[in-house]
Design an enzyme around this catalytic site. Structure first.
Site, PDB file in Angstrom:
ATOM      1  N   THR A 167      40.371  32.970  35.580  1.00 13.90           N
ATOM      2  CA  THR A 167      40.094  33.784  36.758  1.00 13.90           C
ATOM      3  C   THR A 167      38.640  33.674  37.208  1.00 13.90           C
ATOM      4  O   THR A 167      37.744  33.439  36.374  1.00 13.90           O
ATOM      5  CB  THR A 167      40.386  35.269  36.424  1.00 13.90           C
ATOM      6  OG1 THR A 167      39.844  36.096  37.449  1.00 13.90           O
ATOM      7  CG2 THR A 167      39.730  35.695  35.118  1.00 13.90           C
ATOM      8  N   TYR A 217      38.763  42.613  31.289  1.00 14.62           N
ATOM      9  CA  TYR A 217      39.720  41.619  31.786  1.00 14.62           C
ATOM     10  C   TYR A 217      39.051  40.239  31.853  1.00 14.62           C
ATOM     11  O   TYR A 217      39.529  39.263  31.260  1.00 14.62           O
ATOM     12  CB  TYR A 217      40.264  42.031  33.163  1.00 14.62           C
ATOM     13  CG  TYR A 217      40.957  40.897  33.877  1.00 14.62           C
ATOM     14  CD1 TYR A 217      42.095  40.312  33.328  1.00 14.62           C
ATOM     15  CD2 TYR A 217      40.458  40.381  35.076  1.00 14.62           C
ATOM     16  CE1 TYR A 217      42.715  39.247  33.958  1.00 14.62           C
ATOM     17  CE2 TYR A 217      41.083  39.324  35.713  1.00 14.62           C
ATOM     18  CZ  TYR A 217      42.204  38.751  35.152  1.00 14.62           C
ATOM     19  OH  TYR A 217      42.808  37.688  35.769  1.00 14.62           O
TER      20      TYR A 217
END
Ligand code: UDP
Length: 326
Positions: free
Chosen positions: A116, A140
């Site tokens: 990501t 995350y």
């Protein structure tokens, strides 16, 4: 060629399954359906299961001749990761390590990993290049960056060849209208705007209008899910041809503000709805725009869809979403 698609019942995984299947690959979807959708499994065989289930994975690797594994299962909500980091480290890191361990035990050494733009944290310059500093600012992003680093070590020590794709803002839907963007729960901008357009939500809230950007709202790089799927095919072919471990940004290189996206949805859907300006959401960088030159040069990848096509295909699917149990 058989590919195990861990998380293949999710938004991005299901689009990649469809493309792989159409290209003649054997597809095995492995998903615990905690966040995926059974009715997204239309291409290939479905094996329900969790990536932390070493015994079940071992059986699969013994029963099917798997050539490569693609891994899409992760928790992805930034805010939740701050409140409950353990959930993120256990699922995104620990369970991934079990998947990798079971692959290695069975001699499977080709792996494609969904990473990501969150690994970059608050980028120092835009557009972001792959070797820019990695300073994730939430659990995350950290969980994804941890696995990226582990994959480098596994390459050197065990010869596990991997591709890490750093997605920017995945959006849009397959043109067939069969599958599209859905998350449980939904926190992503475009589906939430559609819900406002459909009257399912009362309004759409803009998180922050005081950023140092052209209209004060955050700027994001939206990339069509089928462009992402195409990159996965190219990454797979790259590994299968004997090339080594690599990592790529996947974005369009174009940035649109939250306000611009809302206006574009109003224009395309021809619907009006209430827009409320509220406070910033913690952890949102003002700008996230990819430099994807590397994917273009090394993999020959070029995105085909622009923001209009992203919103049109997404809307085409989202209108039917209410028939899908989420
Ligand atoms: N956003 C917003 N309202 C919402 C959801 C998102 O203003 O209801 C903003 C969010 O703050 C961010 C951008 O839209 O600036 C994209 O957010 P999203 O959660 O879709 O993706 P992210 O960039 O976090 O991966």
């Amino acid at each position: 060629m058989a590919i195990l698609m861990a998380g293949g019942a999710g938004y991005i995984g299901s689009h990649v399954c469809k493309m792989l299947y159409e290209k003649g690959y054997e597809v095995i979807v492995y998903d615990n359906l905690s966040h995926g959708f059974k009715n997204f499994v239309k291409w290939g065989e479905f094996v329900p299961g969790d990536i932390s289930d070493e015994k079940l994975l071992d059986n699969i690797f013994k029963n099917y001749e798997i050539d490569a594994v693609m891994h899409f299962c992760a928790y992805i909500e930034v805010g939740e990761s701050v409140i409950d980091p353990q959930k993120y480290y256990i699922n995104n890191v620990e369970s991934t390590l079990i998947l990798l361990k079971t692959m290695l035990k069975n001699g499977i050494k080709k792996f494609i990993f969904s990473s990501t733009a969150a690994v970059y944290g608050l980028p120092e310059k835009i557009p972001i290049k792959e070797d820019d500093p990695k300073q994730p600012i939430n659990p995350y992003g950290k969980s994804k960056w941890m696995i990226e680093q582990i994959l480098e070590d596994y390459d050197k020590a065990y010869g596990l060849r991997s591709i890490r794709f750093r997605y920017f803002n995945a959006a849009g839907a397959d043109e067939s209208g069969e599958i599209g963007e859905a998350h449980k729960p939904e926190t992503h901008l475009i589906p939430l705007i559609f819900d406002a357009a459909l009257g399912v939500r009362e309004n759409i809230k803009i998180f922050g209008t005081d950023y140092d950007t052209r209209d004060g709202t955050c700027i994001r790089d939206f990339i069509h899910v089928n462009d992402l799927a195409d990159a996965h095919i190219k990454g797979l072919e790259y590994l299968l041809s004997g090339e080594g471990t690599n990592y790529f940004n996947l974005g369009s290189g174009e940035g649109y503000s939250v306000k611009e996206v809302i206006e574009k949805v109003k224009e395309i859907t021809k619907r009006d709805f209430e827009v409320i300006e509220t406070d910033r959401r913690p952890g949102d960088p003002p700008y996230l725009i990819a430099d994807s030159e590397k994917a273009s040069k090394v993999l020959g990848w070029k995105p085909k869809y622009d923001l209009n096509m992203i919103i049109e295909t997404a809307w085409n699917w989202h209108k039917k979403l209410r028939r899908i149990d989420r």
